[in-house]
Design an enzyme around this catalytic site. Structure first.
Site, PDB file in Angstrom:
ATOM      1  N   HIS A  69       4.765   4.055  -1.807  1.00 48.93           N
ATOM      2  CA  HIS A  69       5.344   3.656  -0.559  1.00 48.93           C
ATOM      3  C   HIS A  69       6.600   3.557  -0.125  1.00 48.93           C
ATOM      4  O   HIS A  69       7.284   3.984   0.877  1.00 48.93           O
ATOM      5  CB  HIS A  69       5.089   1.949  -1.185  1.00 48.93           C
ATOM      6  CG  HIS A  69       6.077   0.898   0.654  1.00 48.93           C
ATOM      7  ND1 HIS A  69       7.384   0.622   0.342  1.00 48.93           N
ATOM      8  CD2 HIS A  69       5.551   0.551   1.976  1.00 48.93           C
ATOM      9  CE1 HIS A  69       7.581  -0.505   1.489  1.00 48.93           C
ATOM     10  NE2 HIS A  69       6.320   0.280   2.154  1.00 48.93           N
ATOM     11  N   HIS A 123      -3.602  -4.723  -0.452  1.00 49.75           N
ATOM     12  CA  HIS A 123      -2.598  -4.195   0.250  1.00 49.75           C
ATOM     13  C   HIS A 123      -1.970  -3.353  -1.200  1.00 49.75           C
ATOM     14  O   HIS A 123      -1.917  -4.264  -1.589  1.00 49.75           O
ATOM     15  CB  HIS A 123      -1.215  -4.860   1.553  1.00 49.75           C
ATOM     16  CG  HIS A 123      -0.685  -4.862   1.187  1.00 49.75           C
ATOM     17  ND1 HIS A 123       0.773  -4.852   0.613  1.00 49.75           N
ATOM     18  CD2 HIS A 123      -0.352  -3.533   3.104  1.00 49.75           C
ATOM     19  CE1 HIS A 123       0.959  -4.408   1.263  1.00 49.75           C
ATOM     20  NE2 HIS A 123       1.352  -3.466   2.493  1.00 49.75           N
TER      21      HIS A 123
END
Length: 268
Positions: A64, A22
């Site tokens: 992100h 991740h």
């Protein structure tokens, strides 16, 4: 034990359970950087998770947040800045933001799970996949069902994708045996648009999402279930015992150790 599911897209051509790094994993806080992804690849990870935003001049950045503020030494909204400004930012004061195109080139054996964070990133992402012929290497997801639907339509059926928020809700309803409800019709449409997996948290707002009913409903439709973001070894073990098909983690050393102990770690 994860049941055998018919392979719906080459992206999933790997023995389950799939281990996902991740944002590349927690490499000294250097999330979504080439350094983090290199470390994950060095540990034997094949599946990498990231997010993409487009700069004001259309460059696709692996990052992100919509702004640079949280993890870099710069400030500003990526979508309002040109690449020449964004490229000066440093994650943790050390590492530059990578272009997704450069990541695809540097790690040719990697599979990428890409969260399409903004509408402006849709066309640059599809253009990149066409130029690089990377359809088999990328699975696209988004909280926006409409955004994923547009991406699937423009890709002409070549792209792997995960269900959006409404599709997940529909699948949850289907798992309770309430397939006639309107939300489940949205799920049917999502499946026809080539969703190959559903990617969900273990719990949402304190309510369990992943349970035997949910897994059974997804598997009956030929979709894998990938769970994010799981960082504790005991939770990894419990989910693997339940039969999930993939786990996304920041703690890539921990997930590798758990899968190795279970005889489920597969080196690319």
């Amino acid at each position: 034990m994860t049941p055998a599911i018919r392979l719906r897209h080459p992206y999933l051509d790997h023995p389950a359970p799939l281990p996902f790094a991740h944002r590349g994993g927690d490499a000294d806080g250097l999330e979504n950087t080439a350094t983090a992804f290199r470390r994950a690849i060095g540990l034997g990870y094949r599946y990498l998770e990231t997010d993409v935003h487009a700069t004001s001049d259309g460059r696709l950045v692996a990052f992100h947040d919509p702004t640079l503020d949280r993890v870099t030494d710069s400030r500003g909204t990526i979508g309002r800045l040109p690449w020449r400004a964004v490229r000066r930012a440093r994650v943790g004061g050390r590492e530059p933001l990578p272009l997704f195109e450069d990541l695809l080139e540097e790690f040719p054996g990697a599979r990428w799970n890409v969260d399409l964070k903004a509408e402006a990133a849709l066309e640059p992402l599809l253009g990149l996949l066409r130029r690089s012929d990377a359809w088999d290497r990328v699975c696209v997801g988004s909280f926006s069902e409409a955004r994923v639907a547009r991406a699937q339509r423009l890709a002409g059926g070549r792209m792997a994708s995960s269900l959006g928020t409404r599709g997940v809700a529909g699948l949850r309803l289907r798992s309770y045996g309430r397939g006639a409800l309107p939300l489940d019709r949205l799920l049917g449409a999502a499946v026809r648009r080539s969703a190959v997996c559903v990617q969900v948290p273990e719990r949402q707002y304190g309510i369990p999402v992943v349970d035997p009913l949910f897994l059974r409903a997804a598997h009956a439709l030929g979709m894998q279930v990938h769970v994010w973001t799981v960082n504790e070894a005991d939770r990894m073990e419990a989910l693997l015992d339940l039969g999930v098909d993939g786990i996304m983690t920041d703690h890539i050393d921990t997930l590798r150790a758990v899968l190795t102990e279970r005889g489920s770690w597969v080196t690319p």
